[in-house]
Every structure is written in structure tokens, then in C-alpha cells.
Design an enzyme around this catalytic site. Structure first.
Site, PDB file in Angstrom:
ATOM      1  N   GLU A 101      15.010 -22.809  19.699  1.00 54.52           N
ATOM      2  CA  GLU A 101      15.369 -21.425  19.362  1.00 54.52           C
ATOM      3  C   GLU A 101      15.647 -20.644  20.638  1.00 54.52           C
ATOM      4  OE1 GLU A 101      13.330 -19.721  15.581  1.00 54.52           O
ATOM      5  OE2 GLU A 101      11.766 -20.661  16.777  1.00 54.52           O
TER       6      GLU A 101
ATOM      7  N   ASP B  43      -3.706  -1.641  -3.870  1.00 50.89           N
ATOM      8  CA  ASP B  43      -4.592  -2.145  -2.834  1.00 50.89           C
ATOM      9  C   ASP B  43      -4.917  -3.584  -3.249  1.00 50.89           C
ATOM     10  OD1 ASP B  43      -6.599  -2.888  -1.202  1.00 50.89           O
ATOM     11  OD2 ASP B  43      -7.922  -1.189  -1.643  1.00 50.89           O
ATOM     12  N   ILE B  44      -4.404  -4.517  -2.473  1.00 48.39           N
ATOM     13  CA  ILE B  44      -4.556  -5.939  -2.822  1.00 48.39           C
ATOM     14  C   ILE B  44      -6.010  -6.315  -3.045  1.00 48.39           C
ATOM     15  CG2 ILE B  44      -4.427  -8.240  -1.769  1.00 48.39           C
ATOM     16  CD1 ILE B  44      -1.750  -7.572  -0.674  1.00 48.39           C
TER      17      ILE B  44
ATOM     18  N   LYS C 289      10.635 -21.777  21.920  1.00 49.13           N
ATOM     19  CA  LYS C 289      11.283 -20.464  21.893  1.00 49.13           C
ATOM     20  C   LYS C 289      11.941 -20.223  23.254  1.00 49.13           C
ATOM     21  CE  LYS C 289       8.985 -18.883  18.087  1.00 49.13           C
ATOM     22  NZ  LYS C 289       9.727 -18.692  16.851  1.00 49.13           N
TER      23      LYS C 289
ATOM     24  N   HIS D 101       7.154 -27.650   9.816  1.00 48.04           N
ATOM     25  CA  HIS D 101       8.582 -27.963   9.715  1.00 48.04           C
ATOM     26  C   HIS D 101       8.949 -29.317  10.340  1.00 48.04           C
ATOM     27  CE1 HIS D 101       8.623 -23.884   8.477  1.00 48.04           C
ATOM     28  NE2 HIS D 101       8.754 -23.323   9.650  1.00 48.04           N
TER      29      HIS D 101
ATOM     30  N   ASP E  92       2.797 -23.304  14.570  1.00 43.97           N
ATOM     31  CA  ASP E  92       3.878 -22.539  13.937  1.00 43.97           C
ATOM     32  C   ASP E  92       5.031 -23.438  13.472  1.00 43.97           C
ATOM     33  OD1 ASP E  92       5.096 -19.986  13.263  1.00 43.97           O
ATOM     34  OD2 ASP E  92       6.465 -20.328  14.942  1.00 43.97           O
TER      35      ASP E  92
ATOM     36  N   ARG F 169       0.811  -1.227   0.000  1.00 38.69           N
ATOM     37  CA  ARG F 169       0.000   0.000   0.000  1.00 38.69           C
ATOM     38  C   ARG F 169       0.843   1.276   0.000  1.00 38.69           C
ATOM     39  NH1 ARG F 169      -4.376  -1.702   4.304  1.00 38.69           N
ATOM     40  NH2 ARG F 169      -2.430  -2.527   5.089  1.00 38.69           N
TER      41      ARG F 169
ATOM     42  N   ASP G 175       7.324 -24.520   2.655  1.00 33.55           N
ATOM     43  CA  ASP G 175       7.780 -24.873   3.997  1.00 33.55           C
ATOM     44  C   ASP G 175       9.291 -24.731   3.899  1.00 33.55           C
ATOM     45  OD1 ASP G 175       8.920 -26.164   6.184  1.00 33.55           O
ATOM     46  OD2 ASP G 175       7.130 -27.397   6.468  1.00 33.55           O
ATOM     47  N   HIS G 176       9.829 -23.638   4.416  1.00 35.68           N
ATOM     48  CA  HIS G 176      11.221 -23.326   4.081  1.00 35.68           C
ATOM     49  C   HIS G 176      12.208 -24.355   4.637  1.00 35.68           C
ATOM     50  CE1 HIS G 176      11.373 -21.387   8.059  1.00 35.68           C
ATOM     51  NE2 HIS G 176      12.680 -21.423   7.971  1.00 35.68           N
TER      52      HIS G 176
ATOM     53  N   LYS H  70       3.584 -19.834   4.608  1.00 36.40           N
ATOM     54  CA  LYS H  70       2.848 -20.364   5.748  1.00 36.40           C
ATOM     55  C   LYS H  70       2.390 -19.206   6.634  1.00 36.40           C
ATOM     56  CE  LYS H  70       4.973 -21.938   9.426  1.00 36.40           C
ATOM     57  NZ  LYS H  70       5.573 -21.018  10.410  1.00 36.40           N
TER      58      LYS H  70
HETATM   59  C1  BG6 Z   1       9.082 -19.937  10.947  1.00 33.63           C
HETATM   60  C2  BG6 Z   1       8.336 -19.723  12.232  1.00 33.63           C
HETATM   61  O1  BG6 Z   1       8.330 -20.702  10.052  1.00 33.63           O
HETATM   62  O2  BG6 Z   1      10.296 -20.626  11.233  1.00 33.63           O
HETATM   63  C3  BG6 Z   1       9.183 -18.959  13.229  1.00 33.63           C
HETATM   64  O3  BG6 Z   1       7.148 -18.997  11.957  1.00 33.63           O
HETATM   65  C4  BG6 Z   1      10.517 -19.626  13.433  1.00 33.63           C
HETATM   66  O4  BG6 Z   1       8.503 -18.821  14.473  1.00 33.63           O
HETATM   67  C5  BG6 Z   1      11.172 -19.914  12.087  1.00 33.63           C
HETATM   68  O5  BG6 Z   1      11.323 -18.769  14.212  1.00 33.63           O
HETATM   69  C6  BG6 Z   1      12.418 -20.744  12.268  1.00 33.63           C
HETATM   70  O6  BG6 Z   1      13.069 -20.839  11.037  1.00 33.63           O
HETATM   71  P1  BG6 Z   1      14.652 -20.985  10.977  1.00 33.63           P
HETATM   72  O7  BG6 Z   1      14.944 -21.153   9.516  1.00 33.63           O
HETATM   73  O8  BG6 Z   1      15.208 -19.719  11.568  1.00 33.63           O
HETATM   74  O9  BG6 Z   1      14.980 -22.173  11.797  1.00 33.63           O
END
Ligand code: BG6
Length: 504
Positions: free
Chosen positions: A226, A95-96, A350, A250, A245, A52, A187-188, A158
Site C-alpha cells: 500500500e 446507546d449500544i 504501508k 487477508h 492487521d 449515538r 474478511d473483505h 475485523k
Molecule cells: C483493512 C486494513 O482490513 O484492509 C487496512 O485494516 C488496509 O489497514 C485495508 O488498508 C486494505 O484493503 P484494500 O481492499 O484497500 O486492499
């Protein structure tokens, strides 16, 4: 699975919704820039950022450059290379929710088509809040930007839904507009270098398969811990929780890669079929047993690296009486021939003691210890340790004779250590994934049925946790290994969580 460098990919236009967002600056643009440095982008490409906010092209590029300088794995951008790369970036305020904005994308795409004299692939990257995914898809369709099924792709970040029902609804909506082969659900974790190597490790070596089953493996641990808290994502996280999450996506995907049967070949659907098989074989967690299968936690205040940090309930945008879990540990059973009786333990949280992701395959004890001479030669069970981050290594722990006159044993590591064996830095997950979208390879992306099967696995626990408030939250201090009952979860089966030492 990035394409070989000699395959030429189609000219490509990438339209990034959420073009001014954090993900774009931290991950997407640095990844595209690094692909450009490695000559992996098509010769003709254009990146159109949209959000925007009003920006000139130049101002927009400047803000992206700051992101690269801060977050790119290759360090600060070099002037000349950045100038070349950024000449392909433009910005359009939009504007999406308004179809008119999409007509402007259309005219930009048409100008590029004329200039390039070729039909480019068009990638719509939804790096926005999930409640906008459907709107974007609908507006792409209304403005007929989805005309070409071969060249149009949509990338969805996600979270994909917040439960099974909403994920199904989102899939249904997307699939009325796009074909499954056009949808890239990210999903990275699947793009991480070591995670991809697990497939090679398992299926390109004959020695692994005979060992990879219930006869030899005692249990499996998957940990993604983490040190950071929820940072500035309290608003999102408090409505999500760590089960949604991290575990639904993951960690369950890591489990699938360890547990899957060998696919016939590397075809995206064949690989994903085998992963879905695993999710379907996970024993359903039934109400009444949940407390014995899953443990939740929430962090309290504490000290991390000499700094005092707030507890979860004191974080910005988090309810002061929040029931949201920031830690989860679960036990899964997989009901099939390969894994019957082998528990899989998953944990993530976390504000834990350390940031580290690893998978541990613990092999069974030797049937008889012929070296036992009292204390000295108590044999340790073999372990395969797959370290995903920050260390990247695959190590086998074996028992071996200590050089000397006596037959005394100790544990030694056989290590494939990425930092030693490879000259170049490993690509970031987003580089691999973006290159895959550009070249049309869906292997590392979540298919509709895969996402839904993963939701099915966690739903009983999600429902139970949502409907049953924890009255002992917060139940672990920042900078610890999580709540005590997570230790009890695994200890009752005779095991303990394995925390790896820092690399020397
Ligand atoms: C994300 C989560 O998908 O992955 C985050 O939403 C998390 O909460 C993150 O911190 C962790 O990814 P990575 O690559 O830093 O391990």
C-alpha cells in the site's frame, strides 16, 4: 459467492451499529445501493442505521448520499434511484450498551413485519470498535432479538480478537448466543472478484491440477503493498501492527486459496474445511528461528507523489517511540504432500512504492535448456501472475519463439485481463459479501476454527515482536519497497521479490 439473480431472497432488515461511521459511508451503504441498482436486494428491505449521534432520518440519508457520491464505484447517485433506495433507510439514535435501545429496534422490526406480512431476515451489522462486539451480542440476546435462528444473522467486522486467546473468548461468547451458521465474520479480501476467480481457475480447469504442486511449482509470493500510510487510524494501528492487521487475515486467506485441496463441492463448510487444513499444515514457527522466517519494518518520512509525508512515529495518535511494525515479510512452509519444500513468501506494508496486490506462482526451471546459445536464450521460469488490484488480471508468462529466421526466444504473456474481457465493472467486495449474508451463504466468511487457526499461525511471531523492541526503527523510507532485510529473507533461498510493472 453471490446467488444467481433469479433466486428471490427473504425480506430483510439490516441494522447497522456504527451507522454514522466511516465504514458505513465508504463501503456498506455504497455496496447496498449498488446491489439495489442491480435489482439484487429483496423487494422488501429496510436499513436502520444507529449510533449515538442525533439525526433525523432525512439528515442521516443526506450524509449517506454524500458517501455514495464520493465512494460508490458507479459514481454519483441518480436522483430518482436514490429517492427509491433511501426511502428504505431510517435512523435511530441509540446507546449500544443500553438494552432499552434494542427494544426500540424490536418495535421497528415488528412494524415492518406487520406491513410486509412476512417474517424478515434480520441482519445485525457490527461496524463498530471490536470491544463492542460482545456487548451488542449480549444485548441482542437480552432483548430476545435472537429468537429466530433461521432468520437472525450477525456480521462481525475485523479485527476478530487481537490474539488467539481473545479470539477464542470472542468466539465462545458469540457461540453462547448464536449458532455458527448465524455468524458472518468478514474478511473483505475473500469478496474480491479476482480472489473468487482463483477457485474457478483452479478447480474448473483440468490443466491446472497436474501442475499445482511441488513437482512443478518452485515458490509462491503473495504481496499486498500500500502506498498510503496509516492515515487517521494511528490510534488503532499502533495497537495492532501490520501482522495483525493484514497477515493474520487477508494474506493468510490468500495463501489458503492457493494452497487448499479441491473441496467436494461448493458447500460453505466443505470449502472452509479445506482452508483450515492448510492453516493446520503450516509449519509452526519456533522461537529461535523467527528472525530467519519473518522480517518487520516501520516507515520513516519521505516523499510520495511530490508531497512530503511524515514518518510513522510522527503520525497522529502514534507513540513517538513506537515499536509497531508497518511492514512485514514472512516465509511459510506447508507440511503436506502437495507443498512440501515449496516456500510461500508473504509481504505487506504501508507507505510502500506502490499500491498493488498480487500472487505469483513461480514454476520450476525446465530440466534442460535445449535452446541455449549463449546469452540470448537463457530461459525464464514460467510464472502465473494473479493481479488482484488495482489491475485485475490473470496472466501466464511463457517462453516463445521470436518471429524471425533464428531460433531466439523471449517471454510472452497469455492474459485474461478483466478490463478487456468484461463489460460491466466488477462488483466491490462488500457487494458480494453483503449479498451473501442476505441470502445466507457463508462460503466467503471466516468460521470460528478458521480464525483461530490463523491466529495460531502468527502467534509465535507476534509474541516475539512484542517482547523484542527494534532499535533500528524506522528502517525504511516512505516510497520504498520496505526494509533491506526483507530482500535478504527471500534472497537467502535464491529468490527475489517480484514487483510488477504498471499496466501499459
Ligand atoms: C483493512 C486494513 O482490513 O484492509 C487496512 O485494516 C488496509 O489497514 C485495508 O488498508 C486494505 O484493503 P484494500 O481492499 O484497500 O486492499
Amino acid at each position: 459467492m453471490a446467488n444467481p439473480s433469479n433466486i428471490k431472497v427473504n425480506p430483510t432488515v439490516i441494522i447497522i451499529f456504527g451507522g454514522n461511521g466511516d465504514l458505513t459511508k465508504r463501503k456498506i451503504i455504497p455496496a447496498l445501493y449498488n446491489l439495489f441498482l442491480e435489482n439484487r436486494l429483496p423487494e422488501q428491505f429496510a436499513i436502520i442505521g444507529t449510533s449515538r449521534t442525533d439525526f433525523t432520518d432525512q439528515k442521516y440519508r443526506d450524509s449517506l448520499l454524500a458517501g455514495i457520491n464520493e465512494f460508490s464505484r458507479t459514481g454519483k447517485a441518480k436522483k430518482e434511484q436514490w429517492a427509491k433506495f433511501s426511502s428504505n433507510i431510517s435512523y435511530q439514535a441509540s446507546d449500544i450498551k443500553d438494552v432499552a435501545s434494542y427494544n426500540e429496534f424490536d418495535s421497528k422490526i415488528n412494524t415492518l413485519k406487520e406491513e410486509w406480512k412476512q417474517d424478515p431476515s434480520i441482519l445485525y451489522y457490527c461496524a463498530v470498535s471490536p470491544d463492542l462486539f460482545c456487548t451488542i451480542a449480549e444485548n441482542i440476546s437480552k432483548s430476545k432479538l435472537d429468537n429466530n435462528k433461521e432468520t437472525t444473522r450477525i456480521i462481525i467486522e475485523k479485527p476478530f480478537g487481537r490474539d488467539l486467546e481473545s479470539a477464542k473468548a470472542l468466539n465462545t461468547k458469540l457461540l453462547t448466543i448464536f449458532d455458527e451458521k448465524q455468524i458472518y465474520r468478514i474478511d473483505h479480501y475473500l469478496g474480491k472478484e479476482v480472489v473468487q476467480n482463483v477457485m474457478a481457475f483452479r478447480f474448473a480447469n483440468t490443466i491446472m491440477e497436474p501442475l499445482w504442486n511441488r513437482t512443478h511449482i518452485e515458490h509462491v509470493q503473495i504481496s499486498v503493498t500500500e502506498q498510503i500510510g496509516v492515515e487517521d487510524r494511528g490510534g488503532y494501528f499502533d495497537h495492532s501492527g501490520i501482522l495483525r492487521d493484514m497477515i493474520q487475515n487477508h494474506l493468510l486467506q490468500l495463501l489458503c486459496i492457493i494452497a487448499m485441496e479441491p473441496p467436494v463441492n461448493f458447500d460453505a463448510d466443505l470449502v472452509r474445511d479445506r482452508k483450515v487444513d492448510v492453516l493446520k499444515a503450516i509449519r509452526k514457527i519456533v522461537p529461535g528461528t523467527i528472525d530467519t522466517m519473518a522480517v518487520r519494518g516501520q516507515y520513516g518520512p519521505g516523499w510520495v507523489q511530490g508531497k512530503e509525508v511524515s514518518g510513522y512515529r510522527e503520525e497522529v495518535d502514534v507513540a513517538p517511540d513506537s515499536n509497531t511494525e508497518t511492514y512485514a515479510a514472512m516465509r511459510f512452509n506447508i507440511d503436506n504432500w502437495r507443498w512440501q519444500g515449496v516456500p510461500f513468501y508473504l509481504r505487506t506494508g504501508k507507505r510502500l512504492f506502490k499500491s498493488a496486490s498480487h500472487i505469483i506462482i513461480q514454476f520450476r526451471e525446465v530440466p534442460h535448456n535445449m535452446f541455449n546459445n549463449g546469452e540470448q536464450n537463457v530461459l525464464k521460469q514460467n510464472r502465473l501472475i494473479i493481479s488482484i488490484q488495482p489491475d485485475m488480471a490473470i496472466r501466464f508468462q511463457l517462453e516463445s519463439k521470436i518471429p524471425g529466421l533464428e531460433m531466439n526466444l523471449n517471454t510472452v504473456d497469455m492474459v485474461f485481463d478483466y478490463s478487456v474481457k468484461t463489460k460491466t465493472d466488477a462488483p466491490e467486495a462488500y457487494e458480494t459479501l453483503l449479498l451473501d449474508v442476505i441470502s445466507g451463504d457463508q462460503t466467503l466468511f471466516m468460521r470460528a476454527d478458521q480464525v483461530e487457526a490463523a491466529w495460531e499461525v502468527v502467534m509465535p511471531v507476534l509474541d516475539y515482536w512484542e517482547n523484542n523492541t527494534m532499535n533500528n526503527f524506522p528502517n525504511y523510507p516512505a516510497n520504498s519497497w520496505g526494509p533491506e532485510n526483507a530482500d535478504a529473507l527471500i534472497a537467502k533461498d535464491g529468490f527475489h521479490w517480484i514487483n510488477l510493472p504498471d499496466k501499459k
